[in-house]
Write an enzyme that holds these catalytic residues in place. Structure first.
Site, PDB file in Angstrom:
ATOM      1  N   SER A  85      -3.801  -3.929  -2.833  1.00  0.00           N
ATOM      2  CA  SER A  85      -3.110  -2.730  -2.383  1.00  0.00           C
ATOM      3  C   SER A  85      -4.091  -1.618  -2.026  1.00  0.00           C
ATOM      4  O   SER A  85      -5.151  -1.477  -2.619  1.00  0.00           O
ATOM      5  CB  SER A  85      -2.181  -2.241  -3.501  1.00  0.00           C
ATOM      6  OG  SER A  85      -1.221  -1.346  -3.015  1.00  0.00           O
TER       7      SER A  85
ATOM      8  N   SER B 243       0.834  -1.199   0.000  1.00  0.00           N
ATOM      9  CA  SER B 243       0.000   0.000   0.000  1.00  0.00           C
ATOM     10  C   SER B 243       0.871   1.253   0.000  1.00  0.00           C
ATOM     11  O   SER B 243       2.013   1.233   0.453  1.00  0.00           O
ATOM     12  CB  SER B 243      -0.924   0.018   1.225  1.00  0.00           C
ATOM     13  OG  SER B 243      -1.859  -1.042   1.160  1.00  0.00           O
TER      14      SER B 243
ATOM     15  N   ASP C 292      -3.844   2.106  -2.277  1.00  0.00           N
ATOM     16  CA  ASP C 292      -3.053   3.216  -2.814  1.00  0.00           C
ATOM     17  C   ASP C 292      -3.964   4.435  -2.898  1.00  0.00           C
ATOM     18  O   ASP C 292      -4.859   4.504  -3.749  1.00  0.00           O
ATOM     19  CB  ASP C 292      -2.482   2.847  -4.174  1.00  0.00           C
ATOM     20  CG  ASP C 292      -1.655   1.581  -4.103  1.00  0.00           C
ATOM     21  OD1 ASP C 292      -0.833   1.470  -3.172  1.00  0.00           O
ATOM     22  OD2 ASP C 292      -1.847   0.693  -4.945  1.00  0.00           O
TER      23      ASP C 292
END
Length: 413
Positions: free
Chosen positions: A331, A293, A333
């Site tokens: 992830s 991340s 993000d």
């Protein structure tokens, strides 16, 4: 949880909603812990190694604080070693606070926008930003298990500064981002407290920003090397009159597999395949890291409105991609961007908007600063040992420089 049990994943942690009574955590200044391997103190930044990203000039500190008025504060919690005991540690966490202006943020807010690149993560408190395009509170970065405590701590700090804070025209709802520190940290232990959050906010300042294993980045890794907080800035000349603006970024990096890491196009991760994270002295596979991340905070003094700020958020993704990140399925993000170039609280005041013909210059600054901030988070972070003896190794700087020199990509400005 058994001390020798398997590591708890972020997905399972969030699904279970675990809580635990916490013992008081020791708040360290951050960089000089005896639990971190040699090199954690005074590790160099990327440019100190003779490696320069892009063509644009940096601000004085090459940090998000080069945007006038922006301040950053950290509190780092490093305590204990050995087997995990939930509620006792070991502790490898902290909080990083970003304040957009010197004034109380609900009295003089900023225009803002956010972007979810991939949503397996949390950037909470964004309701007011998305409804109004205005940020009237601090931005805080921490680990997954500390989101609620960071939010509560920031609300308490706001009321301590101004008991009428929530009666102001703009609500001071904190924005809190997280990445997963469970490989090193007692995630379910509840170690971050309101006092830690208040200290990070009270201690926020301009100038150089501590990087690597500090604040919210204490327990993080990127490309299976130790990482954490990183920052960078760019100065942008706009128009024929010589006007200039600054773009700054701060990241909390916790993403990527080793083979993906690239620096200025050099396949560094494939050329430095060793020193993988170790669980009970057994190294991970090169593609086996769960750390995936990235949180990014973008600041500028260019007079931008929310729709333009959202465009800056998208360009931060390009900087991430230049380091080799692909924003994987698992992830989180997430990006938030704000501009100090206008005063949304001034209902009768004029509103300036940078002409769209100048936006590409700002885009270039965001891309370069995002790339460099991620790489600074790597070079600044030394090896760290955490729960159950788990180890994340720092980027071996001498070998890294040798690789870059071999490709002709090191050697100064």
């Amino acid at each position: 949880m058994s001390p020798s049990g398997p590591a708890l994943s972020r997905r399972r942690f969030l699904g279970l909603g675990l809580t635990a009574a916490a013992l008081p955590a020791v708040a360290s200044p951050g960089l000089a812990s005896p639990l971190a391997a040699p090199g954690t103190t005074a590790r160099p930044r990327l440019r100190d190694l003779g490696i320069v990203i892009g063509d644009l000039p940096t601000g004085a500190a090459n940090a998000i604080t080069d945007v006038p008025g922006v301040r950053v504060g950290h509190v780092t919690l490093i305590q204990g070693h050995g087997p995990l005991v939930v509620g006792r540690g070991p502790v490898r966490t902290g909080v990083t606070a970003v304040l957009p202006r010197p004034e109380l943020p609900w009295r003089r807010p900023v225009f803002a926008a956010d972007l979810t690149i991939n949503g397996n993560g949390e950037l909470t408190g964004l309701g007011p930003v998305r409804r109004t395009g205005v940020l009237a509170a601090p931005v805080l970065l921490t680990d997954t298990g500390s989101v609620g405590r960071a939010y509560d701590g920031a609300v308490g700090w706001s009321l301590g500064q101004d008991p009428a804070a929530f009666e102001a025209p703009f609500r001071p709802d904190p924005v809190v981002g997280e990445t997963w520190a469970g490989f090193l940290h007692d995630t379910a232990g509840g170690h971050l407290g309101a006092g830690h959050v208040a200290r990070a906010l009270d201690g926020a300042s301009g100038g150089p920003v501590a990087e690597g294993s500090v604040g919210g980045g204490t327990g993080m890794r990127a490309f299976q090397f130790k990482a954490g907080i990183g920052t960078a800035s760019r100065r942008i000349a706009v128009g024929s009159d010589g006007g200039e603006y600054t773009v700054g970024l701060l990241v909390q990096a916790n993403f990527g597999r080793r083979p993906q890491l690239r620096v200025k196009g050099v396949p560094v991760g494939r050329l430095l395949p060793d020193r993988l994270p170790e669980r009970a002295a057994l190294p991970e596979a090169p593609g086996g890291s769960p750390g995936n991340s990235l949180l990014m905070v973008v600041a500028t003094d260019a007079p931008l409105i929310p729709v333009q700020l959202r465009r800056l958020c998208k360009r931060a993704l390009v900087g991430m991609a230049r380091t080799g990140g692909i924003s994987t399925h698992g992830s989180g993000d997430l990006v938030i961007a704000f501009s100090t170039g206008n005063d949304p609280a001034s209902a009768a005041g004029p509103l300036q908007v940078l002409h769209y013909s100048h936006m590409s210059r700002l885009f270039a600054g965001v891309v370069e600063a995002a790339e460099e901030a991620v790489l600074n988070s790597l070079t600044a972070a030394g090896t760290m040992v955490g729960r159950d003896g788990h180890t994340i190794h720092g980027l071996p700087l001498e070998e890294f420089v040798e690789v870059m020199e071999r490709y002709g990509e090191a050697g100064g400005e």
